[in-house]
Design a protein around this motif. Structure first.
Motif, short mmCIF file in Angstrom:
data_model
loop_
_atom_site.label_atom_id
_atom_site.label_comp_id
_atom_site.label_asym_id
_atom_site.label_seq_id
_atom_site.Cartn_x
_atom_site.Cartn_y
_atom_site.Cartn_z
N UNK A 136 0.84 -1.20 0.00
CA UNK A 136 0.00 0.00 0.00
C UNK A 136 0.87 1.25 0.00
N UNK A 137 1.87 1.26 0.85
CA UNK A 137 2.79 2.41 0.89
C UNK A 137 3.46 2.59 -0.47
N UNK A 138 3.93 1.50 -1.03
CA UNK A 138 4.64 1.56 -2.31
C UNK A 138 3.74 2.02 -3.44
N UNK A 158 9.76 -2.18 -3.26
CA UNK A 158 8.67 -1.22 -3.04
C UNK A 158 8.76 0.02 -3.92
N UNK A 159 9.97 0.48 -4.18
CA UNK A 159 10.12 1.69 -4.98
C UNK A 159 9.78 1.46 -6.45
N UNK A 160 9.76 0.22 -6.89
CA UNK A 160 9.48 -0.09 -8.29
C UNK A 160 8.11 -0.74 -8.50
N UNK A 161 7.37 -1.02 -7.43
CA UNK A 161 6.14 -1.80 -7.56
C UNK A 161 5.14 -1.15 -8.51
N UNK A 185 6.35 -1.45 -12.00
CA UNK A 185 6.27 -2.85 -12.46
C UNK A 185 4.85 -3.21 -12.87
N UNK A 186 3.87 -2.79 -12.07
CA UNK A 186 2.46 -3.05 -12.41
C UNK A 186 2.11 -2.38 -13.73
N UNK A 187 2.48 -1.13 -13.88
CA UNK A 187 2.17 -0.40 -15.13
C UNK A 187 2.86 -1.03 -16.34
N UNK A 193 3.87 -11.83 -13.52
CA UNK A 193 4.22 -12.21 -12.15
C UNK A 193 5.20 -11.17 -11.60
N UNK A 194 4.96 -10.75 -10.38
CA UNK A 194 5.90 -9.91 -9.66
C UNK A 194 6.50 -10.76 -8.55
N UNK A 195 7.82 -10.80 -8.52
CA UNK A 195 8.53 -11.62 -7.54
C UNK A 195 8.41 -11.05 -6.14
N UNK A 196 8.28 -11.94 -5.17
CA UNK A 196 8.40 -11.59 -3.76
C UNK A 196 9.76 -12.08 -3.30
N UNK A 197 10.50 -11.32 -2.54
CA UNK A 197 10.14 -9.96 -2.13
C UNK A 197 10.25 -8.99 -3.31
#
Length: 129
Positions: A20-22, A112-115, A118-120, A105-109
């Motif tokens: 959420x923060x990211x 946060x600064x790129x989330x 990455x989604x876009x 797919x977004x890797x965990x971990x």
């Protein structure tokens, strides 16, 4: 940049908080979150229509793939882009997620600064219009 309505589904409170923060760093993202597949389905069944769903793969009760299968049965969500988030990112698993209908797919971990970016990027790559 137009508003992006995003639903994030993850059973871990700390992951939802960091995400959420990211995501809220991007002023154009409007975020809703759910702590389980069942909660996500309830929100979606009540009329929530996100532009994209960020969905954890491994959750107790109803995992991400099961949640994806069920949400595809809700009117208006048959083609909503879904991005899985998981630590399990071997090639055969990525192929399976694509077969299930995920656009990526977004890797965990995750970073946060790129989330948000990455989604876009996955949304842009997944569009065929």
């Amino acid at each position: 940049m137009s508003d992006l309505h995003l639903l994030h589904v993850d059973d871990e409170d700390d992951i939802r908080e960091v995400a959420a923060y990211a995501l809220e760093i991007d002023p154009a993202i409007r975020l809703a979150s759910a702590s389980s597949g069942a909660e996500a389905l309830a929100k979606l069944g009540s009329g929530l229509r996100p532009d994209v769903i960020l969905l954890d793969v491994m959750m107790p009760g109803m995992d991400g793939p099961s949640t994806l299968d069920r949400l595809r049965q809700i009117d208006g969500l048959q083609t909503t882009p879904v991005i899985f988030m998981t630590a399990r990112v071997q090639a055969e698993e990525r192929d399976r997620y694509a077969t299930l209908g995920a656009i990526g797919v977004i890797n965990k971990p995750f970073d946060p600064m790129a989330l948000a970016a990455d989604v876009r990027a996955l949304l842009a790559a997944g569009r065929h219009d």
